[in-house]
Design a protein around this motif. Structure first.
Motif, PDB file in Angstrom:
ATOM      1  N   TYR A 739       0.837  -1.202   0.000  1.00  0.00           N
ATOM      2  CA  TYR A 739       0.000   0.000   0.000  1.00  0.00           C
ATOM      3  C   TYR A 739       0.870   1.249   0.000  1.00  0.00           C
ATOM      4  CZ  TYR A 739      -3.157   3.578   1.767  1.00  0.00           C
ATOM      5  OH  TYR A 739      -3.859   4.744   1.929  1.00  0.00           O
ATOM      6  N   LEU A 740       1.868   1.260   0.930  1.00  0.00           N
ATOM      7  CA  LEU A 740       2.774   2.409   0.979  1.00  0.00           C
ATOM      8  C   LEU A 740       3.559   2.538  -0.319  1.00  0.00           C
ATOM      9  CD1 LEU A 740       4.116   2.085   4.638  1.00  0.00           C
ATOM     10  CD2 LEU A 740       2.393   3.686   3.774  1.00  0.00           C
ATOM     11  N   LEU A 741       3.914   1.360  -0.870  1.00  0.00           N
ATOM     12  CA  LEU A 741       4.647   1.373  -2.129  1.00  0.00           C
ATOM     13  C   LEU A 741       3.813   1.995  -3.234  1.00  0.00           C
ATOM     14  CD1 LEU A 741       7.244   0.537  -3.603  1.00  0.00           C
ATOM     15  CD2 LEU A 741       6.160  -1.657  -4.080  1.00  0.00           C
ATOM     16  N   GLN A 745       4.796   5.115  -5.082  1.00  0.00           N
ATOM     17  CA  GLN A 745       4.901   5.088  -6.542  1.00  0.00           C
ATOM     18  C   GLN A 745       4.083   6.199  -7.171  1.00  0.00           C
ATOM     19  OE1 GLN A 745       3.838   1.055  -7.520  1.00  0.00           O
ATOM     20  NE2 GLN A 745       5.989   0.449  -7.728  1.00  0.00           N
ATOM     21  N   LYS A 746       2.868   6.404  -6.581  1.00  0.00           N
ATOM     22  CA  LYS A 746       2.049   7.505  -7.099  1.00  0.00           C
ATOM     23  C   LYS A 746       2.761   8.837  -6.893  1.00  0.00           C
ATOM     24  CE  LYS A 746      -2.436   5.242  -6.471  1.00  0.00           C
ATOM     25  NZ  LYS A 746      -3.714   5.276  -5.729  1.00  0.00           N
ATOM     26  N   ARG A 747       3.332   8.962  -5.678  1.00  0.00           N
ATOM     27  CA  ARG A 747       4.086  10.189  -5.413  1.00  0.00           C
ATOM     28  C   ARG A 747       5.270  10.323  -6.352  1.00  0.00           C
ATOM     29  NH1 ARG A 747       4.270  10.890   1.184  1.00  0.00           N
ATOM     30  NH2 ARG A 747       2.023  11.233   1.489  1.00  0.00           N
ATOM     31  N   ILE A 748       5.911   9.188  -6.550  1.00  0.00           N
ATOM     32  CA  ILE A 748       7.064   9.205  -7.471  1.00  0.00           C
ATOM     33  C   ILE A 748       6.626   9.580  -8.864  1.00  0.00           C
ATOM     34  CG2 ILE A 748       8.777   7.728  -8.587  1.00  0.00           C
ATOM     35  CD1 ILE A 748       9.042   6.244  -5.941  1.00  0.00           C
ATOM     36  N   GLN A 753       6.328  13.408 -12.828  1.00  0.00           N
ATOM     37  CA  GLN A 753       5.583  14.301 -13.729  1.00  0.00           C
ATOM     38  C   GLN A 753       5.939  15.750 -13.442  1.00  0.00           C
ATOM     39  OE1 GLN A 753       3.686  13.019 -16.145  1.00  0.00           O
ATOM     40  NE2 GLN A 753       3.413  15.073 -16.982  1.00  0.00           N
ATOM     41  N   TYR A 754       6.034  16.016 -12.110  1.00  0.00           N
ATOM     42  CA  TYR A 754       6.403  17.369 -11.708  1.00  0.00           C
ATOM     43  C   TYR A 754       7.782  17.735 -12.235  1.00  0.00           C
ATOM     44  CZ  TYR A 754       7.995  21.107  -8.614  1.00  0.00           C
ATOM     45  OH  TYR A 754       8.545  22.254  -8.124  1.00  0.00           O
ATOM     46  N   TYR A 755       8.733  16.772 -11.986  1.00  0.00           N
ATOM     47  CA  TYR A 755      10.088  17.041 -12.453  1.00  0.00           C
ATOM     48  C   TYR A 755      10.159  17.077 -13.970  1.00  0.00           C
ATOM     49  CZ  TYR A 755      12.121  16.749  -7.806  1.00  0.00           C
ATOM     50  OH  TYR A 755      12.457  16.988  -6.509  1.00  0.00           O
ATOM     51  N   LYS A 756       9.281  16.289 -14.572  1.00  0.00           N
ATOM     52  CA  LYS A 756       9.243  16.333 -16.032  1.00  0.00           C
ATOM     53  C   LYS A 756       8.787  17.700 -16.504  1.00  0.00           C
ATOM     54  CE  LYS A 756       7.397  13.820 -20.003  1.00  0.00           C
ATOM     55  NZ  LYS A 756       6.518  12.697 -20.428  1.00  0.00           N
TER      56      LYS A 756
END
Length: 937
Positions: A739-741, A745-748, A753-756
Motif C-alpha cells: 500500500y505504501l509502495l 509510486q504515485k508520489r514518485i 511528472q512534476y520534475y518532467k
C-alpha cells in the motif's frame, strides 16, 4: 519350559557393584510389565532396563529390603527401615516416591522397623515388618499386629502365610490369622521360603534347620538330596519354576535347582560362575530365566536357553574336536585332551585332563574301534581316560581310513603324510609317504584319490600300490571358474568340494567336476561358508563369519534351516576347526574358542520370542522425558525452536546376551530410511527444523529376531520469526508495504511528472535563457561593435582633437612668431596711428594666443575618455607621475614622438627620455613594446 538341562552349566552374566554403581546387597527382586528389573538394594531402588542401571533413592533411607510391582497401577511398592510407600511415574515419566507413613493413624506403629515382605493380596497391598503387617487398601492403612513377633511372610497359591516366633505358621484369612496346626516346631527356626508342591504339600526352607514338608497337619524333614544340601549350607529362600522345578538359595554354596522329588539337577556356585556364594534373593522373570540377588552383586542365569556350557574345567581352552567313546566324552583342546563321564545328567562341568596329552591336540576320533588323538607330541592312542600308546612323535593334524584298504590309516603330519596299520597289536606306524611333503589339516580320501587343500590350491594325488609314495595328478586353483575353494566334506558318502557355496563332486570317469544343484540351491541364500561338517544324523553344520548355522535333516530327506539361535555363539566359534559332536538326535556338543557348549535343538523352537524395545528417554533443552517406566502416559510434545537439539536413548529388556542387542532407528521425515543395525543406545539430532517428527526404534535380539517398532511423536515450533503470528505480521507488513509502495509510486509518478514539467520548463527556460543569452551576447556584440565603433570614433575624434590641438599649437606658434616679429619692428619711426594700429594688432594676437584653451581641453578630454585606463595604470604602478600618465595616454593613442613633443611642448629628445623613464617604471624588458603593453592594460 518345564525342565532344566543337566548337561553343562547355563550361561551366567554377573553384575558387580562397579557395573550397577549401587550398594552391594540385593534383598529382593521383581519385574514390571515392560520388562524392567527392580532390586531392593542397600542404596535404594535399583532399576535395570537392559541397557542402563539407575538407583532411585528414598528420602532419609538407605537400605531397601523389599520390592513389589503392581502391574494394574504401575506402582512399585518398596519397604525399608521405618519407611514404606511406592514409586510412580511423574508427568515426565521419571519415577518419584510417595510415602505411605502419613496414612498411619496409630502412633505406636509409626516406626515399623524393616519391611521385609510386600504382598499383593486381593485388592490390598500388605507390608510385613517384625511387629505388624500394614494393609494398604482404598488409600487407607489398617494395622495387623503380630501375635508375638513376625519373622517373614509368604504368598503361596493365592494364600498368605506369616511365621510368628511364638505361634508357628499362620494363614491370613478375612483379616484374621489362623494357625496351621503342627507348625509350632518351626518357632525356633527362621523360615525363609514356603512353596507349594503336589498333594497339598508345603515345602518350607529354613535358615539353619534344613527343609521341611508340611502335609496333613504334619511337619517332617525333607530327606532328599536337596534337603541334605540345604541342611549343610542353609537357605535364604526359594522360587518355583513352572510348578516343576525349585530354585533354593543357599547361604554358603550358591543355588541348587532340584525337581519336586528333591533330586539336584543343577548346582551353581562361585566355582561355576557366580561372583558370590550367599544368595539373598531369587526371581524367575517373564522369560523364565533366573535372577539372583547376591550378598555382593547380581547374577543372571539363562536357564531357559538351548545352550549350556563347559568352560572352567576345560581351563577355557579352545576346543578343536570332541568324540564319545566307551561312555566317556573326550575333548581335544589347545591344552590337551579332557574327558568326562557320560551319565543321565551332569551335576557339574568337571572335566579331567588325560595324562600325557598336555599339548596342542588338533583332533580326536574313533578309527577301527580305537580312540586316536592327533597331538603336537605325535599319535596318541587313548583308552579309559589314559594314553595307552604313543606312535611317531611328529605332530599330526588328523587321520582318515583308506576306503579300499580297510586296515590302513593315512595321517597328515607337519611335514607330509604317514601310513598306519591296524593289526592284532592295535594301530601301529607302517611307513612315511614319499614324494610329497606339504602339510595341511584339510585332506580327504575317496576310492581313487587323496585330496589336499593347501592355501588356494587343491591337490589331487594317487597313492602307489605299496602305499609309500604319492603321484600328484592335478593341482587345481579353481573349479568351473570358482577360485575360492573354501573346504571339502563328505555328505551322504560323496565327497564334495565347496567354492562360493557351490557344491562339486569329482567324476573319475569323466575327469571333471560336476555340481550338485540341490546342495548349491540349499546354501544359495547364506554367506559363503568357511567350513562344513555332516553329523551322523545327516545334519549339515556350517560356519561363516565366525558364526554357526545348521540344516537339520528331516525324516523325508528335506532340510530345516536354523541359524538365528546360534547368534549367541557369534565370535566364539572355531570357524576353521568346526567341531560338532552329537550326544543324541536333539543334543550336540559344539567346540568354542573358550570351551564347549551343549546345544539342545528341542529348546530352540520353544525359547525364541519377539523382543521388546523402548525409547528410554527423550531429552531436549534442559528437559528429559522418560519412557518405558510403568504408567507410561501418551505425550503431545511441542518443543520450542530453541530446543531443536534432541537426544534419544534406547533400551530392550533382553537380558540374554544383552551386549549383542542391536538397534535401528528412523526419525521421520528427517531420515529417509532406517539406520544400520548398531549396539549404540544413544542417538542425537541437532539443528532440527520446525516440523512434526516421529522417532521410530526397533531392536534385534541375539537370535536375530526383530521387535515391534516403538515410537514417539513430537513437534518443533518455528522460531518467533517463522511462527504463524509472525507470518500474519509479515503478511500485514507486506500489504502495508505494498500500500505504501503504491502511495510512494504515485508520489514518485507525480514527482516524476512534476520534475518532467520542471525539466520541460527548465528546458524551455534554458532555451529562453539561451535565446536571451544569445540575444544578450548579440546585444553585447552589438554594444561591443558600437563601443568599438564609438572607440574608433573617439579615437578618430581624439585624433581630430589632437590634430586640432596641434593646429592650434602651430597657430599659436605662428602668432607668437608674428608677435615676436611685431616686437622687432621699429614702431618709434612710425606714425602714431600706425603705431597704434600695430600695438592694437599685437595686443589682439597676444590675446588670441592666451585665450585659446584648445590644449587644456585636449588634456581634459583625454583624462575623461581614458579615465579607466589611467586608473588601472595608477593602481598598478602607484609611483607613476602625472606627466608620465599623460605620456602613457599619448602613447596608447598611438601618437608619434613629434606630435607628443608638440603637445607636451618638449623636444623630441625629451620625449625619448620620458619614454625611457616610463619603461623603467613599468619594468619593461628591451624586447617588450611599450605601446603594445599600454594598450593591453
Amino acid at each position: 519350559m518345564g525342565q532344566i538341562k543337566s548337561i553343562g552349566l547355563p550361561d551366567i552374566i554377573n553384575y558387580k557393584k562397579t557395573d550397577y554403581k549401587s550398594g552391594t546387597q540385593n534383598w529382593n527382586i521383581d519385574q514390571d510389565a515392560n520388562g524392567n528389573m527392580y532390586f531392593a538394594n542397600n542404596n535404594g531402588l535399583l532399576q535395570f532396563d537392559g541397557s542402563n542401571w539407575h538407583t532411585y533413592v528414598v528420602p532419609n533411607v538407605n537400605s531397601i529390603r523389599s520390592v513389589k510391582v503392581e502391574d494394574s497401577t504401575g506402582r512399585i511398592f518398596i519397604g525399608a527401615y521405618n519407611e514404606f510407600g511406592y514409586f510412580e511415574s511423574a508427568s515426565n515419566g521419571d519415577l518419584t516416591y510417595v510415602s505411605l507413613l502419613p496414612l498411619i493413624k496409630d502412633d505406636r506403629f509409626k516406626k515399623s522397623d524393616f519391611i521385609w515382605k510386600i504382598h499383593l493380596f486381593g485388592d490390598a497391598v500388605i507390608f510385613q515388618s517384625f511387629t505388624a503387617a500394614y494393609i494398604f487398601k482404598d488409600n487407607k492403612i489398617s494395622i495387623l499386629p503380630a501375635p508375638k513377633r513376625f519373622q517373614f511372610s509368604f504368598k503361596v497359591n493365592n494364600k498368605l502365610y506369616f511365621q510368628d516366633v511364638g505361634s508357628g505358621i499362620l494363614e491370613f484369612i478375612n483379616g484374621n490369622l489362623i494357625p496351621l496346626k503342627g507348625t509350632e516346631g518351626l518357632n525356633n527356626s527362621e523360615v525363609w521360603g514356603i512353596v507349594s508342591i503336589p498333594d497339598n504339600t508345603l515345602l518350607i526352607t529354613t535358615l539353619e534347620s534344613g527343609v521341611y514338608v508340611y502335609k496333613n497337619q504334619t511337619l517332617q524333614h525333607w530327606n532328599t538330596e536337596a534337603g541334605q544340601f540345604i541342611s549343610k549350607n542353609g537357605s535364604l529362600g526359594d522360587v518355583v519354576i513352572n510348578d516343576s522345578l525349585i530354585v533354593i538359595n543357599s547361604v554358603l554354596s550358591g543355588i541348587i535347582i532340584c525337581n519336586l522329588q528333591g533330586e539336584i539337577i543343577q548346582h551353581i556356585d562361585l566355582k561355576k560362575g557366580l561372583i558370590n556364594n550367599t544368595i539373598l534373593s531369587s526371581f524367575i522373570d517373564a522369560k523364565k530365566n533366573l535372577w539372583l540377588g547376591l550378598d555382593n552383586g547380581i547374577s543372571y542365569i539363562n536357564i531357559n536357553s538351548p545352550f549350556t556350557y563347559f568352560s572352567s574345567s576345560l581351563n577355557n581352552s579352545s576346543v578343536y574336536a570332541s568324540v564319545i567313546h566307551n561312555g566317556l566324552l573326550y575333548v581335544a583342546t589347545n591344552q590337551g585332551v579332557f574327558y568326562h563321564k557320560i551319565e543321565d545328567r551332569f551335576k557339574d562341568d568337571t572335566f579331567v585332563l588325560v595324562d600325557g596329552t598336555t599339548a596342542q591336540s588338533w583332533n580326536i576320533q574313533v578309527i577301527s574301534g580305537e580312540l586316536i588323538c592327533a597331538n603336537n607330541k605325535g599319535v596318541l592312542i587313548i583308552e579309559g581316560g589314559k594314553v595307552i600308546k604313543s606312535l611317531n612323535h611328529s605332530g599330526y593334524f588328523g587321520f582318515k581310513q583308506l576306503p579300499n584298504h580297510s586296515k590302513y590309516i593315512i595321517g597328515a603330519n607337519y611335514s607330509g603324510f604317514d601310513i598306519f596299520e591296524k593289526n592284532q597289536k592295535g594301530i601301529v606306524f607302517k611307513n612315511k609317504i614319499q614324494n610329497f611333503y606339504e602339510s595341511s589339516k584339510d585332506f580327504e580320501v575317496d576310492d581313487a584319490f587323496v585330496w589336499l587343500k593347501k592355501d588356494e590350491f587343491l591337490y589331487q594325488m594317487v597313492l602307489t600300490e605299496s602305499l609309500d609314495g604319492f603321484y600328484v595328478t592335478k593341482k587345481i586353483d579353481s573349479i568351473n571358474g570358482e577360485n575360492n575353494i573354501s573346504c571339502m566334506q563328505k555328505i551322504n558318502g560323496t565327497l564334495y568340494f565347496i567354492a562360493n557355496n557351490h557344491f562339486y563332486s569329482y567324476s573319475k570317469d569323466k575327469g571333471v567336476f560336476e555340481e550338485n544343484i540341490n546342495l548349491s540351491k540349499l546354501f544359495s541364500d547364506i554367506p559363503p561358508v568357511s567350513s562344513l561338517t555332516e553329523d551322523s544324523y545327516g545334519n549339515l553344520w556350517y560356519s561363516y563369519n565366525e558364526s554357526l548355522g545348521v540344516f537339520m535333516k528331516n525324516k523325508d530327506g528335506s532340510y530345516k534351516h536354523e541359524f538365528e539361535q546360534f547368534s549367541n555363539l557369534t565370535g566364539k566359534i572355531m570357524s576353521d576347526y568346526l567341531s560338532v559332536n552329537e550326544l543324541g538326535p536333539d543334543s550336540f556338543f559344539i567346540g568354542l574358542i573358550n570351551g564347549l557348549v551343549c546345544y539342545d535343538s528341542d529348546y530352540s523352537t520353544k525359547t525364541l520370542s519377539k523382543p521388546k524395545v523402548f525409547i528410554r528417554s527423550f531429552s531436549f533443552g534442559k528437559d528429559t522425558i522418560f519412557r518405558g517406566n510403568p504408567q507410561q502416559k501418551p505425550l503431545d510434545l511441542t518443543l520450542p525452536f530453541a530446543s531443536n537439539n534432541v537426544r534419544f536413548t534406547f533400551s530392550s529388556p533382553e537380558f540374554e546376551n544383552s551386549k549383542n542387542i542391536q538397534y535401528s532407528y528412523q526419525l521421520e521425515p528427517f531420515d529417509k530410511q532406517w539406520s544400520n543395525w548398531s549396539t549404540a543406545t544413544v542417538k542425537e539430532y541437532t539443528n532440527l527444523k520446525e516440523d512434526n517428527y516421529k522417532m521410530r526404534v526397533k531392536a534385534k535380539n541375539s537370535y536375530g529376531i526383530d521387535s515391534d517398532v516403538a515410537s514417539i511423536t513430537f513437534s518443533i515450533s518455528p522460531p518467533w520469526y517463522r511462527s504463524y503470528l509472525a507470518y500474519i505480521i509479515y503478511f500485514s507488513i507486506i500489504i502495508l508495504f505494498l500500500y505504501l509502495l503504491s502511495i510512494v509510486q504515485k508520489r514518485i509518478l507525480r514527482k516524476k511528472q512534476y520534475y518532467k514539467t520542471i525539466e520541460q520548463r527548465k528546458l524551455y527556460l534554458e532555451k529562453e535563457s539561451k535565446i536571451r543569452k544569445e540575444q544578450y551576447e548579440l546585444e553585447k556584440e552589438i554594444e561591443k561593435l558600437n563601443r568599438e565603433r564609438l572607440q574608433t570614433r573617439i579615437i578618430s575624434k581624439d585624433k581630430e582633437l589632437v590634430n586640432h590641438s596641434l593646429q592650434v599649437v602651430k597657430k599659436n606658434k605662428i602668432l607668437n612668431g608674428i608677435i615676436h616679429k611685431l616686437k622687432e619692428m621699429e614702431v618709434d619711426n612710425m606714425c602714431d596711428d600706425t603705431k597704434f594700429q600695430i600695438n592694437k594688432l599685437k595686443k589682439s594676437i597676444i590675446k588670441e594666443v592666451h585665450t585659446d584653451k584648445g590644449l587644456k581641453h585636449l588634456e581634459k578630454h583625454i583624462k575623461n575618455v581614458h579615465f579607466d585606463f589611467l586608473k588601472r595604470l595608477k593602481d598598478k604602478y602607484p609611483n607613476i607621475s602625472p606627466r608620465e600618465l599623460d605620456l602613457s595616454t599619448y602613447l596608447r593613442l598611438n601618437m608619434s614622438t613629434k606630435e607628443i613633443a608638440e603637445i607636451m611642448n618638449i623636444s623630441s629628445g625629451g620625449v625619448e627620455l620620458a619614454r625611457y623613464r616610463l619603461r623603467k617604471k613599468l619594468n619593461l624588458k628591451r624586447h617588450e613594446n611599450l605601446t603594445g603593453f599600454l594598450m593591453a592594460i
